[in-house]
Write a protein that holds these residues in place. Structure first.
Motif, PDB file in Angstrom:
ATOM      1  N   GLY A  82     -22.405  -0.595  23.043  1.00 11.90           N
ATOM      2  CA  GLY A  82     -23.026   0.155  24.088  1.00 11.90           C
ATOM      3  C   GLY A  82     -22.784  -1.699  24.439  1.00 11.90           C
ATOM      4  N   SER A  85     -25.697  -2.785  27.613  1.00 14.76           N
ATOM      5  CA  SER A  85     -26.876  -1.766  28.147  1.00 14.76           C
ATOM      6  C   SER A  85     -27.315  -1.835  26.562  1.00 14.76           C
ATOM      7  N   GLY A 101     -26.118   1.976  31.085  1.00 10.94           N
ATOM      8  CA  GLY A 101     -25.788   2.346  30.197  1.00 10.94           C
ATOM      9  C   GLY A 101     -25.249   3.625  31.231  1.00 10.94           C
ATOM     10  N   MET A 315     -19.548   3.297  26.246  1.00 13.37           N
ATOM     11  CA  MET A 315     -21.129   3.481  25.578  1.00 13.37           C
ATOM     12  C   MET A 315     -21.570   4.610  25.735  1.00 13.37           C
ATOM     13  N   SER A 318     -22.432   5.000  22.651  1.00 16.67           N
ATOM     14  CA  SER A 318     -23.960   4.285  21.939  1.00 16.67           C
ATOM     15  C   SER A 318     -24.837   4.961  22.984  1.00 16.67           C
ATOM     16  N   LEU A 319     -24.993   5.149  24.326  1.00 22.96           N
ATOM     17  CA  LEU A 319     -26.299   6.145  24.869  1.00 22.96           C
ATOM     18  C   LEU A 319     -26.175   7.259  23.968  1.00 22.96           C
TER      19      LEU A 319
END
Length: 464
Positions: A82, A85, A101, A315, A318-319
């Protein structure tokens, strides 16, 4: 669910593969930053500022070097898919991680559509009988497949894509230098004849400022190194080694290439600046230079598409890990690839391609304007995050007895100078009509994302 701990450490990406090597990260950073913006966009910047655009590139490059040094410091201490973010969340709160993000994901999705559309348009010119949608479908299927096979395969593909682009730049620099010093005799060179075209800075400092706006985000893409570091074999060491080398190389390639162009092509020759690299090669007597540069641009766009699929999928993954996206996007294949995130990113990339072909110009320009200065928001929050996190990182290093692998120069003063430079850049953008439209559109997108964040927290509070 894995969460960010109270000390600001990001969730470990244990489920992902760790097959990337420092050479992959190095070439990935070089390749992501050296794209069609350099090969084609540099001509517009030169036409705006004249030879003084070199000052614009130097200023923009210095800002990017400082921002990336700060990001590298955080990435070497806290490697995470991430990236910025996660760091923004640890430094400023969950809202900042959610905002960065999704803003970055949206920005790259729109860029994916532009890149595929660009490739399809060029290839259709080579083979008019092939529909553009077929070219786009092949590109999406092939590069999406590479991202699904495994991170090592992605790294190898990006390594060779980037190597070809770097070789093209090095070849251009060699040819241009030979022309400048007179080893390759040419006619029509304007070297040393700037006075006849208004001098070094024909538009004065106003031209330098306008040129800065034109080149400010030309270096965008290098931040993918920090995202990819989480899947390196030794994440902390790999990102430190990669960023130490690529920052100065990128600055050299950009400034060196533009210096050759402004030495050999009149800044007010609009026709020559449509494709400045082609103009220099044709001046040196290279027949077929236009077709050669078309091939290089296609490879640059393919490389950027490949890297951006990777960046958007990580990304999004990771979110999902942080409960800021549906949990399905955290599913990992046997090859340790977040395959749902890859497919989602590819799908919306295809949607973006459709938007490029179907939307009215007015609506499309609003979306692209929102993307235009999104990178500015990313850089701004990276800087603020580093200023907030550095004391925590130093405290953690003291507790663990392991020194930080990489540090930002001159902290905190140089970090503050960078923040002031970014604020100054924002003021400069607000003074320009086109850039102001980008700022306004991006601000609107930021507001939308924050409203979505507030609504999701109200409906599903989740972690604090």
């Amino acid at each position: 669910m894995t969460t960010t701990d109270p000390q600001g450490a990001p969730p470990p990406d244990a489920a992902l593969a760790h097959g990337l090597r420092p050479r992959h990260l190095t070439m990935m950073g070089l390749g992501s930053a050296i794209g069609a913006g350099l090969f084609l966009g540099s001509g517009q910047a030169i036409g705006t500022a004249g030879p003084a655009v070199l000052v614009s590139y130097a200023i923009a490059g210095a800002i990017v070097v400082l921002v990336m040094r700060m990001l590298a410091e955080m990435a070497s201490a806290l490697p995470s898919s991430g990236s910025f973010s996660v760091y923004a969340e640890a430094a400023l709160g969950r809202w900042a991680g959610f905002l960065l993000g999704w803003l970055y994901w949206f920005m790259l999705i729109m860029v994916l559509g532009v890149e595929v559309t660009g490739v399809a348009g060029i290839v259709a010119g080579w083979w008019p009988g092939v529909p553009q949608w077929v070219v786009a479908a092949v590109v999406v299927a092939l590069l999406g497949g590479i991202n699904l096979v495994g991170v090592r395969q992605f790294g190898e593909a990006e390594f060779w894509f980037a190597l070809i682009k770097v070789a093209a730049i090095v070849g251009f620099l060699v040819v241009g230098a030979l022309v400048v010093v007179g080893v390759v005799p040419v006619s029509g060179s304007v070297l040393g004849d700037w006075a006849a075209h208004g001098g070094f800075a024909p538009a004065g400092w106003a031209g330098v400022a306008a040129g800065l706006l034109a080149v400010a985000f030309a270096f965008g893409g290098i931040e993918i190194v920090a995202i990819a570091a989480a899947e390196a074999r030794d994440p902390r060491d790999a990102v430190a080694r990669a960023t130490r080398t690529i920052l100065w190389r990128i600055l050299f390639f950009y400034v060196g290439s533009v210096a050759i162009i402004v030495a050999l092509v009149a800044w007010d020759d609009a026709a020559a600046l449509v494709s400045p690299f082609v103009s220099v090669l044709e001046l040196a007597g290279f027949d077929g230079a236009a077709r050669l540069m078309e091939v290089v641009v296609v490879l640059a766009l393919l490389s950027a598409f490949n890297a951006n699929v990777y960046g958007t999928s990580r990304m999004l993954y990771s979110l999902g890990q942080r409960d800021d996206a549906p949990s399905a996007v955290t599913k990992v294949s046997r090859r340790e690839v977040p395959w749902v995130s890859v497919l989602v990113s590819v799908f919306f990339g295809v949607v973006a391609v459709g938007l490029n072909w179907l939307l009215p110009d007015s609506l499309l320009s609003i979306l692209l304007n929102a993307v235009g200065s999104a990178l500015f928001v990313v850089w701004l929050l990276i800087t603020v995050s580093q200023l907030r996190l550095r004391p925590r990182l130093e405290a953690e290093a003291a507790r663990s007895g392991e020194p930080m692998r990489l540090r930002m120069w001159g902290y905190p003063w140089l970090s503050r100078v960078t923040l002031a430079a970014l604020v100054g850049l924002a003021g400069l953008m607000l003074s320009d009509d086109a850039a102001r439209a980008q700022i306004v559109a991006t601000a609107g997108l930021v507001v939308v994302i924050l409203v979505v964040y507030a609504l999701t927290r109200r409906v599903r509070p989740g972690r604090g």
